[in-house]
Design a protein around this motif. Structure first.
Motif, PDB file in Angstrom:
ATOM      1  N   LYS A 189      36.402  42.983  46.325  1.00  0.00           N
ATOM      2  CA  LYS A 189      36.668  44.398  46.068  1.00  0.00           C
ATOM      3  C   LYS A 189      37.080  45.079  47.370  1.00  0.00           C
ATOM      4  O   LYS A 189      36.538  44.800  48.438  1.00  0.00           O
ATOM      5  N   THR A 285      35.913  48.449  41.070  1.00  0.00           N
ATOM      6  CA  THR A 285      36.202  47.418  40.077  1.00  0.00           C
ATOM      7  C   THR A 285      34.935  46.689  39.665  1.00  0.00           C
ATOM      8  O   THR A 285      34.055  46.427  40.488  1.00  0.00           O
ATOM      9  N   GLU A 287      32.890  43.450  38.791  1.00  0.00           N
ATOM     10  CA  GLU A 287      33.031  42.056  39.212  1.00  0.00           C
ATOM     11  C   GLU A 287      33.360  41.170  38.016  1.00  0.00           C
ATOM     12  O   GLU A 287      32.848  41.378  36.915  1.00  0.00           O
ATOM     13  N   ASP A 325      32.235  40.676  44.895  1.00  0.00           N
ATOM     14  CA  ASP A 325      31.827  41.638  45.905  1.00  0.00           C
ATOM     15  C   ASP A 325      32.237  41.127  47.280  1.00  0.00           C
ATOM     16  O   ASP A 325      32.642  39.974  47.443  1.00  0.00           O
TER      17      ASP A 325
END
Length: 384
Positions: A189, A285, A287, A325
């Motif tokens: 991200k 966003t 995951e 992440d």
């Protein structure tokens, strides 16, 4: 949250004030017990549970609910039970330490709402129980997904393919050729998804534009009811492509077979600097995740828009993308300040090992060993 009886007051104090913890790390805290009135000793049970929870609006306005257990581990702390023969004095404050190892395969916290009555989530909850005093206190916990386990880049090359173009969906007007390359399909991200695009118009139809779209698809289900929502989370519109490859031709090509020379040219054009693009993955966003009730998928789509035709928009090609992440070296914001990544002390042996746990990134423990380390006076039970 704090709960109390006539004699006891209880609360949960966590190592991280924001209650955010990363998978493949330790969740540490204390159960804080305040003795309001002298009482006999007692034990405390601390439990960490995780659930997938989904809701789908029913036909008659009722909401259909379902949940699935993901994680269930508990610690029994009987330190205060040693005082059974005497009493705990009024005014005393006891801090009872506990810790849970969050395995690498632990799903991240997810909260999704389609704004139409449908929701999907992965939730975690800490619960401390003082059964002898009928006191229960809870605290929600947020789990950040383990960093991408693949240090190497995972490229994706889509070889040239032919997309037939038709007028009014019937008349064959030739074809459109497209090839794509994604440098790394495993992306964090906040980072940029880099890709290149090579196209050629071998039809009589003029192309209006070519777009790139990064799409997020959420699928969830509850007791046989299924829902899906697709959202464009990043896009590049009206890409600047070489004009000779997008203009119509008077000698259209047909079929799916691509000659060797054309194939080689399209593959070579993927290396052209002017054909490279990048889309930033929004930090918000969700995951990428595949569960029992909830699935979150991501894909990069190449869209071709035809000028002045009923068949206006065509998805020419699509490639799956995995979004994670931030990696260990990319901690940012409050994670960097409060959750500094460092090698675990050798005596802090992970008590939980799940079958799908991958090796830790260099600098951490290799895996979570089978043998648990238990604090003095504590026992554990686990259900997976």
């Amino acid at each position: 949250m704090t709960d109390s009886s006539s004699k006891i007051e209880c609360s949960i104090d966590l190592e991280h004030d924001d209650a955010v913890f990363r998978a493949q790390k330790w969740l540490k805290g204390n159960v804080v017990v305040f003795v309001k009135e002298a009482t006999q000793g007692f034990s405390v049970t601390v439990q960490l549970t995780g659930y997938e929870r989904t809701t789908v609006p029913g036909l008659l306005s009722e909401t259909v609910l379902e949940e699935h257990l993901l994680f269930d581990e508990s610690v029994l702390i009987d330190k205060l039970q040693q005082h059974n023969e005497s009493t705990l004095a009024a005014g005393d404050v006891h801090k009872l330490a506990f810790n849970f190892y969050l395995p690498a395969s632990m799903p991240p916290s997810i909260h999704f709402d389609d704004q139409k009555g449908g929701t999907a989530s992965v939730d975690y909850l800490l619960t401390a129980r003082l059964d002898q005093h009928d006191v229960t206190v809870t605290k929600p916990v947020t789990v950040v997904g383990a960093p991408c386990r693949d240090i190497k880049e995972m490229p994706n090359v889509q070889e040239p393919s032919a997309i037939p173009l038709k007028s009014f969906g019937i008349l064959d007007q030739g074809r459109f050729l497209v090839a794509t390359k994604i440098c790394n399909t495993h992306i964090a991200k906040g980072e940029r998804l880099k890709c290149s695009l090579s196209v050629r118009n071998e039809s009589k139809i003029e192309l209006e534009r070519v777009d790139l779209q990064l799409v997020e698809t959420v699928e969830w289900r509850a007791n046989g009811h299924e829902k899906q929502q697709m959202t464009t989370i990043a896009s590049l519109q009206d890409l600047t492509l070489p004009g000779s490859f997008t203009r119509p031709t008077t000698h259209p090509e047909h079929g799916k077979d691509i000659g060797p020379s054309t194939y080689a040219e399209l593959m070579a054009q993927l290396t052209w600097k002017r054909n490279w693009y990048d889309l930033k993955v929004p930090p918000c966003t969700i995951e990428s995740y595949t569960g029992t009730l909830l699935t979150v998928k991501h894909a990069l789509n190449v869209l071709v828009f035809l000028k002045g035709r009923l068949q206006h928009e065509i998805v020419a090609t699509t490639a799956d993308v995995q979004i994670f992440d931030e990696p260990l070296s990319g901690e940012s914001g409050h994670l960097q300040n409060n959750h500094h990544i460092k090698a675990e002390a050798s005596e802090e042996i992970a008590r939980t090992k799940w079958p799908h746990d991958a090796n830790a990134v260099a600098g951490n423990l290799e895996t979570a060993p089978d043998v648990p380390t238990i604090s003095e006076g504590a026992t554990i039970s686990m259900q997976t």
